[in-house]
Design a protein around this motif. Sequence first.
Motif, PDB file in Angstrom:
ATOM      1  N   GLN A  30       0.843  -1.198   0.000  1.00  0.00           N
ATOM      2  CA  GLN A  30       0.000   0.000   0.000  1.00  0.00           C
ATOM      3  C   GLN A  30       0.874   1.242   0.000  1.00  0.00           C
ATOM      4  OE1 GLN A  30      -2.215  -0.104   3.642  1.00  0.00           O
ATOM      5  NE2 GLN A  30      -0.491  -0.923   4.728  1.00  0.00           N
ATOM      6  N   ALA A  34       0.860   2.589   6.895  1.00  0.00           N
ATOM      7  CA  ALA A  34       0.224   1.274   6.970  1.00  0.00           C
ATOM      8  C   ALA A  34      -1.160   1.382   7.597  1.00  0.00           C
ATOM      9  CB  ALA A  34       1.092   0.330   7.789  1.00  0.00           C
ATOM     10  N   LEU A  35      -2.088   0.615   7.059  1.00  0.00           N
ATOM     11  CA  LEU A  35      -3.438   0.567   7.613  1.00  0.00           C
ATOM     12  C   LEU A  35      -3.528  -0.610   8.572  1.00  0.00           C
ATOM     13  CD1 LEU A  35      -5.510   1.227   4.374  1.00  0.00           C
ATOM     14  CD2 LEU A  35      -5.161   2.783   6.283  1.00  0.00           C
ATOM     15  N   ASP A  36      -3.791  -0.319   9.812  1.00  0.00           N
ATOM     16  CA  ASP A  36      -3.927  -1.334  10.841  1.00  0.00           C
ATOM     17  C   ASP A  36      -5.175  -2.172  10.577  1.00  0.00           C
ATOM     18  OD1 ASP A  36      -4.779  -2.267  13.714  1.00  0.00           O
ATOM     19  OD2 ASP A  36      -2.688  -1.640  13.850  1.00  0.00           O
ATOM     20  N   VAL A  71     -10.926  -2.488   8.779  1.00  0.00           N
ATOM     21  CA  VAL A  71     -10.249  -3.050   7.611  1.00  0.00           C
ATOM     22  C   VAL A  71     -10.417  -4.560   7.569  1.00  0.00           C
ATOM     23  CG1 VAL A  71      -7.983  -3.394   6.530  1.00  0.00           C
ATOM     24  CG2 VAL A  71      -8.588  -1.159   7.468  1.00  0.00           C
ATOM     25  N   ARG A  86      -6.003  -3.615   1.745  1.00  0.00           N
ATOM     26  CA  ARG A  86      -5.175  -2.465   2.146  1.00  0.00           C
ATOM     27  C   ARG A  86      -4.693  -1.686   0.924  1.00  0.00           C
ATOM     28  NH1 ARG A  86      -1.517  -5.370   6.795  1.00  0.00           N
ATOM     29  NH2 ARG A  86      -2.798  -4.766   8.584  1.00  0.00           N
ATOM     30  N   SER A  90      -5.777   2.117   0.147  1.00  0.00           N
ATOM     31  CA  SER A  90      -4.789   3.195   0.017  1.00  0.00           C
ATOM     32  C   SER A  90      -5.035   3.996  -1.263  1.00  0.00           C
ATOM     33  CB  SER A  90      -3.361   2.654   0.073  1.00  0.00           C
ATOM     34  OG  SER A  90      -3.033   1.936  -1.088  1.00  0.00           O
ATOM     35  N   ARG A 102      -7.380   5.813  12.389  1.00  0.00           N
ATOM     36  CA  ARG A 102      -6.407   4.828  12.859  1.00  0.00           C
ATOM     37  C   ARG A 102      -6.530   4.664  14.372  1.00  0.00           C
ATOM     38  NH1 ARG A 102      -4.260   7.108   8.292  1.00  0.00           N
ATOM     39  NH2 ARG A 102      -3.204   5.662   6.895  1.00  0.00           N
TER      40      ARG A 102
END
Length: 126
Positions: A30, A34-36, A71, A86, A90, A102
């Motif tokens: 992504q 970063a996407l948790d 997510v 992800r 993004s 987040r």
Amino acid sequence: MPGEPDELWVDEQAGPVVRPFAVARGRTRQRGAALDLIAVVVTAEVPMPDPRTLGPEDEQILERCLRPRAVVDLAADLLLPVGVVRVLLSDLLDRGLVTVQRPAGPRTGPTDRRLLEEVINGLRAL
């Protein structure tokens, strides 16, 4: 007969098979932060772009995220690997079509000694 070169490996009811990397247009990483897994995604309140500029998965994400979705829940709903979701998120985030909340990071301030002692005493009581 099994093992023959022209044998189909899926049945007719499976429908078209699309590999995850094709959904993410060959990307595995992504862009941006970063996407948790527990980050919450919501469709942004902006005019929707031309539908021809969105893929089917993008449309599904925007529809499902009208209400806040984590997510990991989104990946489960779409039956896609989290990594693919992800990447798609993004892209949508870069276009301003979704917002991401987040999870709070760890506290950076001083640790409350009294709170830690209460936790330790509670664990000892178990």
